[in-house]
Design an enzyme around this catalytic site. Sequence first.
Site, PDB file in Angstrom:
ATOM      1  N   CYS A 199       0.837  -1.211   0.000  1.00 22.81           N
ATOM      2  CA  CYS A 199       0.000   0.000   0.000  1.00 22.81           C
ATOM      3  C   CYS A 199       0.865   1.252   0.000  1.00 22.81           C
ATOM      4  O   CYS A 199       1.464   1.610   1.026  1.00 22.81           O
ATOM      5  CB  CYS A 199      -0.897  -0.022   1.238  1.00 22.81           C
ATOM      6  SG  CYS A 199      -1.828   1.500   1.457  1.00 22.81           S
ATOM      7  N   CYS A 201      -0.297   4.101   2.303  1.00 24.48           N
ATOM      8  CA  CYS A 201      -0.042   3.836   3.732  1.00 24.48           C
ATOM      9  C   CYS A 201       1.436   4.044   4.058  1.00 24.48           C
ATOM     10  O   CYS A 201       1.769   4.622   5.083  1.00 24.48           O
ATOM     11  CB  CYS A 201      -0.411   2.406   4.114  1.00 24.48           C
ATOM     12  SG  CYS A 201      -1.934   1.795   3.416  1.00 24.48           S
ATOM     13  N   ASP A 202       2.326   3.542   3.203  1.00 25.80           N
ATOM     14  CA  ASP A 202       3.750   3.450   3.576  1.00 25.80           C
ATOM     15  C   ASP A 202       4.682   4.322   2.735  1.00 25.80           C
ATOM     16  O   ASP A 202       5.872   4.430   3.057  1.00 25.80           O
ATOM     17  CB  ASP A 202       4.223   1.981   3.438  1.00 25.80           C
ATOM     18  CG  ASP A 202       3.423   1.048   4.338  1.00 25.80           C
ATOM     19  OD1 ASP A 202       2.992   1.495   5.414  1.00 25.80           O
ATOM     20  OD2 ASP A 202       3.219  -0.119   3.959  1.00 25.80           O
TER      21      ASP A 202
END
Length: 305
Positions: free
Chosen positions: A130, A133-134
């Site tokens: 993701c 997200c990261d």
Amino acid sequence: MKDIIIIGAGTAGLTAAIYGQRAGLSCTVFEKYAPGGQIVNSPSIENYPGMYGVSGYDYSMALFEQAQKLGAEVQFAEVTGIDFSGKAKKVFTTAGDFEAKAVIVANGAARRKIGCKGEEEFEGRGVSYCATCDGNFFRGKTVAVVGGGESAFEETEYLSEICDKVYLIHRRDSFTAAKTAVDSVLKKKNVTVLKNSVIEEIKGANAVSSIVLKNRGNGSSAEIPLSAVFVAIGLIPDNKIYEGVLKLDERGYFDSGEDCLTGCEGVFVAGDTRKKVLRQLVTAASDGAAAANAAANYIRKNFND
Ligand code: NAP
């Protein structure tokens, strides 16, 4: 006993909850992660009618609130087992055991893994599924995205804005993502597309520091230094607990059509978890509505209270 239990709070499940509540039925949704499903990772939605440029997160939260405003209950718990043999459908979860007149399974699908050496070892230490997200952890660094579909292009587009360099690695020489997404990424100066290529190994000490890439055309291998690998190679269904109860196709998706029926009375399926040609928000929403409508009709016919 609840009217409808819905398994999964993605677009299909929450749409089913909206339609179920509006049909006058009490809906309880079980979700093991966060509301929204796969779309929560999308930086921007451009292909849902009437919505342009809304982030997947904002869309997910709006959908979650809409279902709750209409009275749906959402419980964050994992469904660990089912018993659909009786008229009362039983659902076993980490929050306890429940019964409902009807069940809608809208559990989506899980992220597929490459399966190469180092992938599992470095998950959370440079291997991610993701970008939204990261991605921020790798600001200004060199990263790779694997895949040739919509997700891979979205991830590459997003990472190209915050990373120094992005390699887009695809195992074939043509892409399945929409042309607009492909054209946009190909224009990026800091994106290098490596076609006909597969990652053989992800290497590092404490965190990812390089990959070994194999060219499928000439068989050559090369080591590329980088800080992260974002895997965006599609989805796999996670329907093990339904094996032997509901019919699955050869790939593990529910073998159900657009009517969302399963062959098991009172049990319906919706969204990415069933076999279908096009897995999109719009088709997931459509399934959610169809499944809730079918569940409402079933309950009206079979329960007189
Ligand atoms: P996808 O469309 O299934 O594409 C998967 C990609 O990964 C393909 O390029 C595939 O290559 C490659 N791949 C599969 N297994 C691989 C492996 N073991 N090693 C290397 N590459 C592999 O997956 P997705 O892009 O994650 O999308 C999933 C679903 O969500 C799709 O239905 C998609 O349309 C939808 N989606 C839509 C949007 C949007 O509309 N905005 C955004 C994201 C996702 P091959 O072509 O060689 O098989």
